[in-house]
Scaffold this motif. Structure first.
Motif, PDB file in Angstrom:
ATOM      1  N   VAL A 105      -0.818   0.891  -1.308  1.00 17.89           N
ATOM      2  CA  VAL A 105      -0.869   1.356   0.086  1.00 17.89           C
ATOM      3  C   VAL A 105       0.434   2.061   0.465  1.00 17.89           C
ATOM      4  O   VAL A 105       0.430   3.080   1.160  1.00 17.89           O
ATOM      5  CB  VAL A 105      -1.139   0.169   1.045  1.00 17.89           C
ATOM      6  CG1 VAL A 105      -0.892   0.556   2.495  1.00 17.89           C
ATOM      7  CG2 VAL A 105      -2.549  -0.352   0.865  1.00 17.89           C
ATOM      8  N   VAL A 106       1.556   1.554  -0.018  1.00 11.87           N
ATOM      9  CA  VAL A 106       2.869   2.117   0.313  1.00 11.87           C
ATOM     10  C   VAL A 106       3.314   3.162  -0.713  1.00 11.87           C
ATOM     11  O   VAL A 106       3.905   4.170  -0.356  1.00 11.87           O
ATOM     12  CB  VAL A 106       3.935   0.997   0.410  1.00 11.87           C
ATOM     13  CG1 VAL A 106       5.323   1.572   0.627  1.00 11.87           C
ATOM     14  CG2 VAL A 106       3.567   0.023   1.521  1.00 11.87           C
ATOM     15  N   ASN A 107       3.003   2.961  -1.973  1.00 15.32           N
ATOM     16  CA  ASN A 107       3.612   3.758  -3.038  1.00 15.32           C
ATOM     17  C   ASN A 107       2.735   4.792  -3.713  1.00 15.32           C
ATOM     18  O   ASN A 107       3.237   5.601  -4.494  1.00 15.32           O
ATOM     19  CB  ASN A 107       4.167   2.800  -4.105  1.00 15.32           C
ATOM     20  CG  ASN A 107       5.255   1.937  -3.535  1.00 15.32           C
ATOM     21  OD1 ASN A 107       6.369   2.383  -3.358  1.00 15.32           O
ATOM     22  ND2 ASN A 107       4.921   0.700  -3.205  1.00 15.32           N
ATOM     23  N   GLU A 108       1.461   4.804  -3.426  1.00 14.33           N
ATOM     24  CA  GLU A 108       0.574   5.777  -4.071  1.00 14.33           C
ATOM     25  C   GLU A 108      -0.207   6.594  -3.052  1.00 14.33           C
ATOM     26  O   GLU A 108      -1.392   6.836  -3.211  1.00 14.33           O
ATOM     27  CB  GLU A 108      -0.365   5.067  -5.044  1.00 14.33           C
ATOM     28  CG  GLU A 108       0.377   4.516  -6.247  1.00 14.33           C
ATOM     29  CD  GLU A 108      -0.542   3.911  -7.297  1.00 14.33           C
ATOM     30  OE1 GLU A 108      -1.736   3.693  -7.012  1.00 14.33           O
ATOM     31  OE2 GLU A 108      -0.046   3.655  -8.408  1.00 14.33           O
ATOM     32  N   GLY A 109       0.468   6.991  -1.983  1.00 11.91           N
ATOM     33  CA  GLY A 109      -0.154   7.881  -1.005  1.00 11.91           C
ATOM     34  C   GLY A 109      -1.138   7.215  -0.073  1.00 11.91           C
ATOM     35  O   GLY A 109      -1.967   7.884   0.531  1.00 11.91           O
ATOM     36  N   GLY A 110      -1.048   5.893   0.078  1.00  7.99           N
ATOM     37  CA  GLY A 110      -1.937   5.193   0.999  1.00  7.99           C
ATOM     38  C   GLY A 110      -1.479   5.338   2.442  1.00  7.99           C
ATOM     39  O   GLY A 110      -0.547   6.082   2.754  1.00  7.99           O
ATOM     40  N   THR A 111      -2.105   4.606   3.330  1.00  8.32           N
ATOM     41  CA  THR A 111      -1.810   4.719   4.754  1.00  8.32           C
ATOM     42  C   THR A 111      -0.446   4.175   5.140  1.00  8.32           C
ATOM     43  O   THR A 111       0.032   4.431   6.236  1.00  8.32           O
ATOM     44  CB  THR A 111      -2.888   3.997   5.584  1.00  8.32           C
ATOM     45  OG1 THR A 111      -2.978   2.630   5.126  1.00  8.32           O
ATOM     46  CG2 THR A 111      -4.237   4.667   5.455  1.00  8.32           C
ATOM     47  N   GLY A 112       0.224   3.460   4.248  1.00 14.85           N
ATOM     48  CA  GLY A 112       1.546   2.911   4.534  1.00 14.85           C
ATOM     49  C   GLY A 112       2.675   3.686   3.896  1.00 14.85           C
ATOM     50  O   GLY A 112       3.796   3.197   3.794  1.00 14.85           O
ATOM     51  N   VAL A 113       2.420   4.914   3.481  1.00 14.15           N
ATOM     52  CA  VAL A 113       3.418   5.707   2.760  1.00 14.15           C
ATOM     53  C   VAL A 113       4.695   5.925   3.593  1.00 14.15           C
ATOM     54  O   VAL A 113       5.780   6.064   3.027  1.00 14.15           O
ATOM     55  CB  VAL A 113       2.816   7.057   2.292  1.00 14.15           C
ATOM     56  CG1 VAL A 113       2.540   7.990   3.444  1.00 14.15           C
ATOM     57  CG2 VAL A 113       3.695   7.704   1.251  1.00 14.15           C
ATOM     58  N   ALA A 114       4.614   5.901   4.903  1.00 17.21           N
ATOM     59  CA  ALA A 114       5.802   6.089   5.745  1.00 17.21           C
ATOM     60  C   ALA A 114       6.801   4.943   5.576  1.00 17.21           C
ATOM     61  O   ALA A 114       7.970   5.092   5.909  1.00 17.21           O
ATOM     62  CB  ALA A 114       5.398   6.223   7.209  1.00 17.21           C
TER      63      ALA A 114
END
Length: 80
Positions: A18-27
């Motif tokens: 979610v954070v590291n592969e372009g998911g919604t938490g990338v910010a």
């Protein structure tokens, strides 16, 4: 909570993505940090003056993903 190691591994990998592969938490990605997390939102209609209700965005995260030591939860008014 008792879950099999396979399920825990799947959940940890999914939350990391979610954070590291372009998911919604990338910010929330910070170079050099190993962060995992989940975004979401809820809409409050009952007490809202807005026609469609008021959105409340949230982000729950933990780090490092492989051996968590820190948990952060953020609640705000909009997404991302």
């Amino acid at each position: 909570m008792e879950l099999s190691p396979v399920v825990w591994a799947f959940l940890r990998r999914s939350l990391w993505a979610v954070v590291n592969e372009g998911g919604t938490g990338v910010a929330a990605r910070i170079p050099g940090s190993d962060i995992a997390g989940k975004t979401g939102h809820a809409q409050m209609v009952a007490k809202s003056k807005a026609e469609k209700g008021q959105d409340h965005a949230w982000f729950a995260s933990f780090a490092p993903a492989k051996a968590p030591e820190v948990v952060v939860v953020v609640i705000g008014g909009a997404g991302g």
